[in-house]
Write a protein that holds these residues in place. Structure first.
Motif, PDB file in Angstrom:
ATOM      1  N   ILE A 118      99.559  62.513-141.991  1.00 17.85           N
ATOM      2  CA  ILE A 118      99.856  63.250-143.219  1.00 17.85           C
ATOM      3  C   ILE A 118      99.251  62.547-144.425  1.00 17.85           C
ATOM      4  CG2 ILE A 118     101.712  64.021-144.758  1.00 17.85           C
ATOM      5  CD1 ILE A 118     103.469  64.302-142.254  1.00 17.85           C
ATOM      6  N   TRP A 119      99.395  61.222-144.495  1.00 18.06           N
ATOM      7  CA  TRP A 119      98.894  60.496-145.663  1.00 18.06           C
ATOM      8  C   TRP A 119      97.815  59.459-145.318  1.00 18.06           C
ATOM      9  CZ3 TRP A 119     103.623  59.755-143.373  1.00 18.06           C
ATOM     10  CH2 TRP A 119     103.930  58.488-142.938  1.00 18.06           C
ATOM     11  N   HIS A 120      97.431  59.378-144.046  1.00 20.63           N
ATOM     12  CA  HIS A 120      96.342  58.483-143.640  1.00 20.63           C
ATOM     13  C   HIS A 120      95.082  59.301-143.370  1.00 20.63           C
ATOM     14  CE1 HIS A 120      98.228  54.445-142.660  1.00 20.63           C
ATOM     15  NE2 HIS A 120      99.248  55.176-143.069  1.00 20.63           N
ATOM     16  N   VAL A 121      93.963  58.779-143.808  1.00 21.31           N
ATOM     17  CA  VAL A 121      92.664  59.380-143.484  1.00 21.31           C
ATOM     18  C   VAL A 121      91.896  58.361-142.659  1.00 21.31           C
ATOM     19  CG1 VAL A 121      90.459  60.199-144.411  1.00 21.31           C
ATOM     20  CG2 VAL A 121      92.603  60.830-145.544  1.00 21.31           C
ATOM     21  N   ARG A 122      91.619  58.718-141.413  1.00 22.21           N
ATOM     22  CA  ARG A 122      90.946  57.806-140.495  1.00 22.21           C
ATOM     23  C   ARG A 122      89.633  58.426-140.030  1.00 22.21           C
ATOM     24  NH1 ARG A 122      96.502  57.379-138.425  1.00 22.21           N
ATOM     25  NH2 ARG A 122      97.320  55.295-138.891  1.00 22.21           N
ATOM     26  N   GLY A 123      88.678  57.548-139.732  1.00 24.73           N
ATOM     27  CA  GLY A 123      87.390  58.031-139.240  1.00 24.73           C
ATOM     28  C   GLY A 123      86.458  56.864-138.964  1.00 24.73           C
ATOM     29  N   SER A 124      85.230  57.177-138.650  1.00 28.60           N
ATOM     30  CA  SER A 124      84.241  56.139-138.368  1.00 28.60           C
ATOM     31  C   SER A 124      82.857  56.635-138.742  1.00 28.60           C
ATOM     32  CB  SER A 124      84.285  55.743-136.890  1.00 28.60           C
ATOM     33  OG  SER A 124      83.978  56.864-136.073  1.00 28.60           O
ATOM     34  N   VAL A 125      81.982  55.685-138.988  1.00 28.74           N
ATOM     35  CA  VAL A 125      80.596  55.985-139.346  1.00 28.74           C
ATOM     36  C   VAL A 125      79.686  55.138-138.456  1.00 28.74           C
ATOM     37  CG1 VAL A 125      78.840  55.853-141.160  1.00 28.74           C
ATOM     38  CG2 VAL A 125      81.181  56.534-141.746  1.00 28.74           C
ATOM     39  N   ALA A 126      78.745  55.780-137.804  1.00 32.64           N
ATOM     40  CA  ALA A 126      77.800  55.051-136.947  1.00 32.64           C
ATOM     41  C   ALA A 126      76.871  54.197-137.799  1.00 32.64           C
ATOM     42  CB  ALA A 126      77.006  56.043-136.099  1.00 32.64           C
ATOM     43  N   LEU A 127      76.555  53.010-137.296  1.00 31.89           N
ATOM     44  CA  LEU A 127      75.689  52.073-138.019  1.00 31.89           C
ATOM     45  C   LEU A 127      74.388  51.862-137.242  1.00 31.89           C
ATOM     46  CD1 LEU A 127      78.392  49.379-138.882  1.00 31.89           C
ATOM     47  CD2 LEU A 127      77.511  51.158-140.408  1.00 31.89           C
ATOM     48  N   PRO A 128      73.333  51.466-137.935  1.00 30.50           N
ATOM     49  CA  PRO A 128      72.088  51.129-137.229  1.00 30.50           C
ATOM     50  C   PRO A 128      72.327  50.005-136.224  1.00 30.50           C
ATOM     51  CG  PRO A 128      71.713  51.324-139.592  1.00 30.50           C
ATOM     52  CD  PRO A 128      73.185  51.373-139.400  1.00 30.50           C
ATOM     53  N   SER A 129      71.621  50.048-135.131  1.00 28.53           N
ATOM     54  CA  SER A 129      71.842  49.063-134.064  1.00 28.53           C
ATOM     55  C   SER A 129      71.578  47.636-134.511  1.00 28.53           C
ATOM     56  CB  SER A 129      70.963  49.400-132.856  1.00 28.53           C
ATOM     57  OG  SER A 129      69.595  49.436-133.246  1.00 28.53           O
ATOM     58  N   ASP A 130      70.708  47.452-135.512  1.00 31.88           N
ATOM     59  CA  ASP A 130      70.375  46.105-135.966  1.00 31.88           C
ATOM     60  C   ASP A 130      71.145  45.715-137.223  1.00 31.88           C
ATOM     61  OD1 ASP A 130      69.164  47.963-137.573  1.00 31.88           O
ATOM     62  OD2 ASP A 130      67.266  46.874-137.778  1.00 31.88           O
ATOM     63  N   ALA A 131      72.156  46.498-137.593  1.00 31.73           N
ATOM     64  CA  ALA A 131      72.906  46.217-138.817  1.00 31.73           C
ATOM     65  C   ALA A 131      73.766  44.970-138.648  1.00 31.73           C
ATOM     66  CB  ALA A 131      73.786  47.406-139.180  1.00 31.73           C
ATOM     67  N   SER A 132      73.673  44.070-139.622  1.00 38.66           N
ATOM     68  CA  SER A 132      74.501  42.860-139.596  1.00 38.66           C
ATOM     69  C   SER A 132      75.764  43.084-140.405  1.00 38.66           C
ATOM     70  CB  SER A 132      73.724  41.674-140.172  1.00 38.66           C
ATOM     71  OG  SER A 132      73.471  41.876-141.553  1.00 38.66           O
ATOM     72  N   ARG A 133      76.758  42.260-140.130  1.00 39.75           N
ATOM     73  CA  ARG A 133      78.036  42.391-140.827  1.00 39.75           C
ATOM     74  C   ARG A 133      77.863  42.225-142.331  1.00 39.75           C
ATOM     75  NH1 ARG A 133      81.992  37.752-139.327  1.00 39.75           N
ATOM     76  NH2 ARG A 133      80.425  36.625-140.525  1.00 39.75           N
ATOM     77  N   ASP A 134      77.153  41.197-142.754  1.00 40.92           N
ATOM     78  CA  ASP A 134      76.984  40.946-144.185  1.00 40.92           C
ATOM     79  C   ASP A 134      76.202  42.058-144.857  1.00 40.92           C
ATOM     80  OD1 ASP A 134      78.394  38.589-143.999  1.00 40.92           O
ATOM     81  OD2 ASP A 134      76.608  37.347-143.701  1.00 40.92           O
ATOM     82  N   ALA A 135      75.200  42.590-144.175  1.00 41.11           N
ATOM     83  CA  ALA A 135      74.386  43.656-144.766  1.00 41.11           C
ATOM     84  C   ALA A 135      75.219  44.907-145.001  1.00 41.11           C
ATOM     85  CB  ALA A 135      73.193  43.962-143.869  1.00 41.11           C
ATOM     86  N   VAL A 136      76.072  45.256-144.033  1.00 43.28           N
ATOM     87  CA  VAL A 136      76.910  46.457-144.170  1.00 43.28           C
ATOM     88  C   VAL A 136      77.899  46.289-145.312  1.00 43.28           C
ATOM     89  CG1 VAL A 136      78.684  47.858-143.049  1.00 43.28           C
ATOM     90  CG2 VAL A 136      76.680  47.114-141.754  1.00 43.28           C
ATOM     91  N   ARG A 188      80.753  49.277-130.160  1.00 44.64           N
ATOM     92  CA  ARG A 188      81.102  50.192-129.085  1.00 44.64           C
ATOM     93  C   ARG A 188      79.905  50.369-128.158  1.00 44.64           C
ATOM     94  NH1 ARG A 188      84.349  54.975-132.438  1.00 44.64           N
ATOM     95  NH2 ARG A 188      86.029  53.628-133.233  1.00 44.64           N
ATOM     96  N   ALA A 189      80.158  51.077-127.060  1.00 43.11           N
ATOM     97  CA  ALA A 189      79.081  51.287-126.088  1.00 43.11           C
ATOM     98  C   ALA A 189      77.912  52.045-126.698  1.00 43.11           C
ATOM     99  CB  ALA A 189      79.627  52.054-124.879  1.00 43.11           C
ATOM    100  N   SER A 190      78.215  52.945-127.628  1.00 41.95           N
ATOM    101  CA  SER A 190      77.168  53.727-128.282  1.00 41.95           C
ATOM    102  C   SER A 190      76.487  52.990-129.420  1.00 41.95           C
ATOM    103  CB  SER A 190      77.767  55.037-128.810  1.00 41.95           C
ATOM    104  OG  SER A 190      78.833  54.756-129.704  1.00 41.95           O
ATOM    105  N   GLY A 191      77.036  51.829-129.789  1.00 40.39           N
ATOM    106  CA  GLY A 191      76.460  51.050-130.879  1.00 40.39           C
ATOM    107  C   GLY A 191      77.519  50.634-131.886  1.00 40.39           C
ATOM    108  N   PRO A 192      77.128  49.908-132.935  1.00 44.37           N
ATOM    109  CA  PRO A 192      78.096  49.458-133.935  1.00 44.37           C
ATOM    110  C   PRO A 192      78.581  50.623-134.797  1.00 44.37           C
ATOM    111  CG  PRO A 192      75.876  48.862-134.603  1.00 44.37           C
ATOM    112  CD  PRO A 192      75.764  49.415-133.217  1.00 44.37           C
ATOM    113  N   VAL A 193      79.836  50.550-135.189  1.00 43.04           N
ATOM    114  CA  VAL A 193      80.414  51.583-136.058  1.00 43.04           C
ATOM    115  C   VAL A 193      81.278  50.922-137.120  1.00 43.04           C
ATOM    116  CG1 VAL A 193      80.429  53.360-134.259  1.00 43.04           C
ATOM    117  CG2 VAL A 193      82.449  51.908-134.602  1.00 43.04           C
ATOM    118  N   LEU A 194      81.424  51.632-138.226  1.00 44.19           N
ATOM    119  CA  LEU A 194      82.354  51.234-139.277  1.00 44.19           C
ATOM    120  C   LEU A 194      83.583  52.133-139.152  1.00 44.19           C
ATOM    121  CD1 LEU A 194      83.054  49.730-141.971  1.00 44.19           C
ATOM    122  CD2 LEU A 194      81.987  51.693-143.145  1.00 44.19           C
ATOM    123  N   ARG A 195      84.713  51.555-138.816  1.00 41.87           N
ATOM    124  CA  ARG A 195      85.949  52.319-138.665  1.00 41.87           C
ATOM    125  C   ARG A 195      86.822  52.077-139.892  1.00 41.87           C
ATOM    126  NH1 ARG A 195      90.901  51.194-136.514  1.00 41.87           N
ATOM    127  NH2 ARG A 195      90.173  49.149-135.810  1.00 41.87           N
TER     128      ARG A 195
END
Length: 206
Positions: free
Chosen positions: A9-27, A75-82
């Motif tokens: 009701i009050w939470h919005v959840r989702g994810s965004v796919a990231l480039p396979s070579d994306a680093s944590r600091d860059a994102v 994830r198996a499909s690649g890095p994601v931002l959740r």
């Protein structure tokens, strides 16, 4: 009761796919401008960013959210931002229709009670009598000028309808309940799409 079943009701959840070579600091560097807003504080710990907002400005693209957590996952499909975002505004818009519906039901009960009391008093002969409206005849001058004749007193049936119209009406409460219900549905869908598009645009920026 497990509140997790109600958190949508009050939470919005989702994810965004990231480039396979994306680093944590860059994102997180790309997302940094999103949280550099008035009234927003945030902390980064490893693959997680936690933010909170207080007295956020209206021009803030995430002003509807009060706090949230963003996590980088592999994830198996690649890095994601959740992300998991919390909005008190959405919660209030969800609860408002319930409040107005409760007001409408109380209004109906109050009207029924007042009507029952009036009918009982009328049957018992204890109801205050309404003063009879006197109809004065037109004087000769008004007749000569063609003035309309005074209307006769209203019939009892019409008076009863007028009395019923004076009783409290639940209609305004129903109208407000409908308005807030529409606001919640539109806001819930719209904010979900907007925040996903915002994160997607930021992480894909050059």
């Amino acid at each position: 009761m497990n509140l997790r079943f109600l958190e949508w009701i009050w939470h919005v959840r989702g994810s965004v796919a990231l480039p396979s070579d994306a680093s944590r600091d860059a994102v997180f560097d790309k997302l940094d401008p999103v949280f550099r807003q008035t009234g927003t504080s945030f902390d980064r710990v490893g693959d997680t960013l936690v933010f909170r907002k207080r007295d956020q400005a209206a021009q803030d693209k995430m002003s509807v959210f009060d706090e949230g957590v963003l996590t980088l996952e592999q994830r198996a499909s690649g890095p994601v931002l959740r992300y998991d975002l919390v909005s008190r505004a959405l919660l209030y818009c969800f609860l408002a229709p319930l409040l107005f519906l409760a007001v409408a039901q109380l209004t109906i009960l109050l009207s029924a009670h007042q009507k029952a009391v009036a009918e009982a008093a009328e049957k018992a002969g204890t109801a205050p009598k309404k003063p009879e409206k006197k109809v004065f005849p037109l004087n000769p001058i008004d007749k000569a000028l063609g003035a309309p004749a005074p209307e006769p007193p209203k019939k009892k049936g019409k008076d009863k309808k007028a009395d019923d119209a004076k009783l409290p009406s639940p209609t305004p409460a129903y109208v407000f309940a409908g308005i807030f219900a529409v606001l919640y549905v539109v806001g819930r869908i719209l904010e979900d799409r907007l925040v996903n598009a915002l994160f997607r645009k930021r992480v894909s920026a050059a």
